[in-house]
Motif scaffolding. Structure first.
Motif, PDB file in Angstrom:
ATOM      1  N   LYS A 115      -2.998  -8.975  13.193  1.00 20.41           N
ATOM      2  CA  LYS A 115      -4.229  -8.179  13.251  1.00 20.41           C
ATOM      3  C   LYS A 115      -4.160  -7.245  14.447  1.00 20.41           C
ATOM      4  O   LYS A 115      -3.840  -7.697  15.564  1.00 20.41           O
ATOM      5  N   ALA A 116      -4.493  -5.991  14.222  1.00 18.65           N
ATOM      6  CA  ALA A 116      -4.432  -5.021  15.321  1.00 18.65           C
ATOM      7  C   ALA A 116      -5.334  -5.467  16.480  1.00 18.65           C
ATOM      8  O   ALA A 116      -4.998  -5.242  17.644  1.00 18.65           O
ATOM      9  N   GLU A 117      -6.457  -6.119  16.170  1.00 20.45           N
ATOM     10  CA  GLU A 117      -7.389  -6.532  17.229  1.00 20.45           C
ATOM     11  C   GLU A 117      -6.802  -7.629  18.114  1.00 20.45           C
ATOM     12  O   GLU A 117      -7.268  -7.863  19.209  1.00 20.45           O
ATOM     13  N   ILE A 122       1.792  -1.446  13.954  1.00 21.32           N
ATOM     14  CA  ILE A 122       1.108  -2.742  13.861  1.00 21.32           C
ATOM     15  C   ILE A 122       0.492  -2.837  12.467  1.00 21.32           C
ATOM     16  O   ILE A 122      -0.193  -1.909  12.018  1.00 21.32           O
ATOM     17  N   ASN A 178      -4.952   4.367  11.149  1.00 22.07           N
ATOM     18  CA  ASN A 178      -5.244   4.649   9.732  1.00 22.07           C
ATOM     19  C   ASN A 178      -5.737   3.353   9.074  1.00 22.07           C
ATOM     20  O   ASN A 178      -5.077   2.771   8.225  1.00 22.07           O
ATOM     21  N   PRO A 179      -6.938   2.900   9.504  1.00 24.88           N
ATOM     22  CA  PRO A 179      -7.425   1.623   8.968  1.00 24.88           C
ATOM     23  C   PRO A 179      -7.948   1.760   7.546  1.00 24.88           C
ATOM     24  O   PRO A 179      -8.139   2.876   7.050  1.00 24.88           O
ATOM     25  N   SER A 180      -8.197   0.642   6.910  1.00 22.95           N
ATOM     26  CA  SER A 180      -8.845   0.671   5.596  1.00 22.95           C
ATOM     27  C   SER A 180     -10.327   0.998   5.796  1.00 22.95           C
ATOM     28  O   SER A 180     -10.769   1.245   6.921  1.00 22.95           O
ATOM     29  N   CYS A 230      -2.266   0.024  12.046  1.00 25.33           N
ATOM     30  CA  CYS A 230      -2.495  -0.146  10.592  1.00 25.33           C
ATOM     31  C   CYS A 230      -1.452   0.690   9.857  1.00 25.33           C
ATOM     32  O   CYS A 230      -1.774   1.600   9.093  1.00 25.33           O
ATOM     33  N   CYS A 231      -0.186   0.366  10.091  1.00 30.38           N
ATOM     34  CA  CYS A 231       0.917   1.243   9.674  1.00 30.38           C
ATOM     35  C   CYS A 231       1.362   1.034   8.237  1.00 30.38           C
ATOM     36  O   CYS A 231       2.198   1.806   7.742  1.00 30.38           O
ATOM     37  N   PHE A 278       0.852  -1.192   0.000  1.00 33.55           N
ATOM     38  CA  PHE A 278       0.000   0.000   0.000  1.00 33.55           C
ATOM     39  C   PHE A 278       0.885   1.238   0.000  1.00 33.55           C
ATOM     40  O   PHE A 278       1.877   1.300   0.721  1.00 33.55           O
ATOM     41  N   TYR A 284       0.800  13.613   5.514  1.00 31.90           N
ATOM     42  CA  TYR A 284       1.712  13.134   6.558  1.00 31.90           C
ATOM     43  C   TYR A 284       2.268  14.282   7.408  1.00 31.90           C
ATOM     44  O   TYR A 284       2.494  14.115   8.607  1.00 31.90           O
ATOM     45  N   ILE A 294       3.825   6.809   8.346  1.00 33.97           N
ATOM     46  CA  ILE A 294       3.501   7.791   9.397  1.00 33.97           C
ATOM     47  C   ILE A 294       4.538   7.725  10.522  1.00 33.97           C
ATOM     48  O   ILE A 294       5.091   8.745  10.943  1.00 33.97           O
TER      49      ILE A 294
HETATM   50  C1  LIG Z   1      -5.169   2.893   4.504  1.00 33.69           C
HETATM   51  S1  LIG Z   1      -3.820   1.806   4.708  1.00 33.69           S
HETATM   52  C2  LIG Z   1      -2.759   2.833   5.667  1.00 33.69           C
HETATM   53  C3  LIG Z   1      -1.316   2.472   5.645  1.00 33.69           C
HETATM   54  C4  LIG Z   1      -0.350   3.506   6.237  1.00 33.69           C
HETATM   55  N1  LIG Z   1      -0.825   4.132   7.422  1.00 33.69           N
HETATM   56  C5  LIG Z   1       0.073   4.517   5.194  1.00 33.69           C
HETATM   57  O1  LIG Z   1      -0.264   5.702   5.321  1.00 33.69           O
HETATM   58  O2  LIG Z   1       0.753   4.124   4.233  1.00 33.69           O
HETATM   59  C6  LIG Z   1      -4.500   0.659   5.843  1.00 33.69           C
HETATM   60  C7  LIG Z   1      -3.571  -0.432   6.289  1.00 33.69           C
HETATM   61  O3  LIG Z   1      -4.236  -1.203   7.291  1.00 33.69           O
HETATM   62  C8  LIG Z   1      -3.856  -2.544   7.163  1.00 33.69           C
HETATM   63  N2  LIG Z   1      -4.869  -3.360   7.879  1.00 33.69           N
HETATM   64  C9  LIG Z   1      -6.109  -3.689   7.460  1.00 33.69           C
HETATM   65  N3  LIG Z   1      -6.736  -4.419   8.402  1.00 33.69           N
HETATM   66  C10 LIG Z   1      -5.885  -4.534   9.449  1.00 33.69           C
HETATM   67  C11 LIG Z   1      -5.959  -5.174  10.722  1.00 33.69           C
HETATM   68  N4  LIG Z   1      -7.046  -5.834  11.099  1.00 33.69           N
HETATM   69  N5  LIG Z   1      -4.895  -5.099  11.540  1.00 33.69           N
HETATM   70  C12 LIG Z   1      -3.764  -4.430  11.162  1.00 33.69           C
HETATM   71  N6  LIG Z   1      -3.644  -3.802   9.953  1.00 33.69           N
HETATM   72  C13 LIG Z   1      -4.682  -3.856   9.116  1.00 33.69           C
HETATM   73  C14 LIG Z   1      -3.795  -2.729   5.662  1.00 33.69           C
HETATM   74  O4  LIG Z   1      -3.008  -3.853   5.318  1.00 33.69           O
HETATM   75  C15 LIG Z   1      -3.181  -1.408   5.197  1.00 33.69           C
HETATM   76  O5  LIG Z   1      -1.776  -1.497   5.132  1.00 33.69           O
END
Ligand SMILES: C[S@@+](CC[C@H](N)C(=O)[O-])C[C@H]1O[C@@H](n2cnc3c(N)ncnc32)[C@H](O)[C@@H]1O
Length: 482
Positions: free
Chosen positions: A377-379, A349, A401-403, A329-330, A289, A301, A335
């Motif tokens: 998984k963050a959870e 994470i 910053n989740p999806s 969700c890094c 991503f 950023y 960031i």
């Molecule tokens: C919108 S992107 C943001 C990435 C990063 N913050 C950036 O600015 O490049 C969302 C990220 O959340 C991750 N993600 C989705 N579900 C997740 C979960 N349950 N636990 C951890 N990460 C997750 C995805 O793989 C993706 O890399």
């Protein structure tokens, strides 16, 4: 009032693209004559050309000036945040008394514009399907839907958000598959091989192309012949005009496959391209991503960093101790790495293992030594981390910053329960969706039934950032404090 633009430009690359049409293609086109007539008729019943219909689907704000687009986005963010204020007012907290129609009871800054408005995309995926003339070997984007059975694949040369390089690769890929003896894969169960192509570029113009291919019943040796033809076309044939730095190939039998499910095969060039943001370098893998608008990503950023770790006028971190930043969700670590000079420690994470490897690599690439990235998984990872780590009197800040699916409720519970977190920045690309549920769960009065314990957060500042000119989408940064 919005002004309708009266110019709709169609640019051609001017390259000597092949007009070769095989007898098989002719036969297919013939058998689709009636289909084509029907599609053409339906296109013109609304008085719009196919190009306009595609532009309306992909970049629905293209007729507006950029100022009008920003005004529209400001109003829609304002509306979303008013709804948030309204729903929080139903809660017991006395400082949320605004009715649903009122303005948000915290400042909403003006949308920060994208420094680049046209051709800003650094990643585009083009489909293969029947074009306006019925040719099934057409590379472009869809008008219509599979469910309604009215998909038409339209060349994307005229789209305002598309850079020239992406258009060039798409046209070359179309030329290549029209020369190929293999059929396109329109529906998985009806056979065919050539599928989408993804193009990624960086600010220096380095270009990566990823071709997706359905092997069907072909042997590895048979597939190898077509891979060789692909490489030949893009390195020594007409496709060399694209000057690809990387050419990947993925044999995939599903809509989307991870690298683990089906490896991205490097056929030519470098395994990665690199992007620079705010002076930091980031490695971009085929499936990693990365924000789709590099210039606007710098604005995003920069603002996220300032919201997470504000600085005084002298440039020093405001906090007495610089503390820890949790980057939930890094992704590839952008960031956290960008904020790293302002804090003692970063803990990221991320679900996707390849992204975690990229994040670790990116930290080393930038000589950043205070970041660690945890896969999973963050959870699952965050609640365990919260019980293991002791933050003492240190400052703990979180950025999430989740999806589009938003944060899992367990993540929200863990963040609320951790009293050391006084400041939380939520970065959302779809604040009116699942993120809204997260916002209310962060801010509602403690609720034992929902296991929402700990002091509630309050929204204190909203900053919309336009990452996607010509579309209605807008990134929202929401600062919560307690
Ligand atoms: C919108 S992107 C943001 C990435 C990063 N913050 C950036 O600015 O490049 C969302 C990220 O959340 C991750 N993600 C989705 N579900 C997740 C979960 N349950 N636990 C951890 N990460 C997750 C995805 O793989 C993706 O890399």
């Amino acid at each position: 009032m919005f002004i309708r633009r009266n110019t709709f430009y169609l640019r051609r690359t001017g390259l000597p693209f092949s007009t070769n049409v095989s007898p098989a293609d002719k036969a297919r086109a013939g058998s689709h004559k009636r289909w084509t007539r029907r599609q053409r008729k339906s296109a013109w019943t609304d008085g719009l050309s196919w190009e306009e219909r595609l532009a309306d689907a992909v970049t629905p704000l293209w007729r507006l000036s950029y100022e009008e687009q920003l005004e529209l986005k400001q109003n829609s963010q304002q509306k979303i945040l008013s709804e948030l204020s309204g729903s929080l007012s139903a809660d017991l907290r006395s400082d949320f008394t605004a009715p649903a129609t009122a303005k948000p009871n915290f400042p909403v800054l003006s949308v920060l514009p994208s420094p680049v408005r046209d051709g800003y995309r650094n990643k585009s995926t083009f489909s293969v399907n029947r074009g306006v003339d019925g040719n099934p070997k057409t590379v472009g984007l869809y008008v219509g839907t599979g469910r309604q059975g009215n998909i038409v694949c339209v060349n994307a040369d005229h789209l305002l958000n598309m850079p020239e390089k992406h258009k060039l690769v798409a046209r070359c890929y179309q030329d290549f598959i029209r020369l190929s003896s293999l059929d396109p894969c329109l529906l998985f169960h009806t056979g065919g091989h050539w599928r989408e192509v993804t193009v990624r570029t960086n600010a220096q113009g380095h270009t990566m192309a990823i071709v997706y291919f359905h092997p069907q019943m072909l042997t590895a040796e048979e597939v190898a012949v077509h891979k060789e033809e692909l490489v030949e076309y893009f390195t020594r044939g007409p496709g060399s005009a694209c000057r690809l730095d990387s050419l990947f190939f993925q044999e995939s039998t599903m809509t989307r496959c991870t690298h683990e499910e089906s490896p991205y095969q490097l056929l030519h060039g470098q395994p990665h391209i690199y992007e620079e943001v705010l002076g930091f370098k980031f490695r971009i893998s085929a499936d990693a991503f990365f924000q789709v608008n590099q210039a606007a990503a710098q604005v995003l950023y920069n603002t996220v960093r300032d919201l997470c770790v504000p600085v005084t006028e002298e440039g020093a971190s405001q906090s007495k101790t610089r503390g820890t930043l949790l980057d939930v969700c890094c992704g590839t670590g952008a960031i956290g790495i960008i904020a790293s000079p302002r804090v003692d420690r970063i803990i990221g994470i991320e679900l996707v293992e390849q992204a975690v490897r990229d994040a670790t690599h990116n930290a080393a690439l930038n000589n950043v030594e205070n970041c660690e990235f945890l896969p999973g998984k963050a959870e699952v990872v965050l609640p365990a981390l919260m019980t293991q780590l002791s933050f003492g009197a240190g400052v703990l800040t979180a950025v999430v910053n989740p999806s589009r699916a938003g944060l899992h409720p367990r993540v929200v519970r863990a963040l609320r329960k951790q009293a050391a977190i006084r400041r939380l920045v939520y970065v959302s690309c779809k604040p009116d969706g699942e993120a809204m549920r997260n916002f209310t769960e962060l801010c509602c009065a403690p609720d034992q039934e929902k296991k929402l314990t700990g002091q509630a957060f309050s929204p204190t500042l909203a900053v919309p950032v336009d990452m996607f000119p010509h579309t209605p989408h807008c990134e929202l940064l929401l600062l919560f404090e307690r």
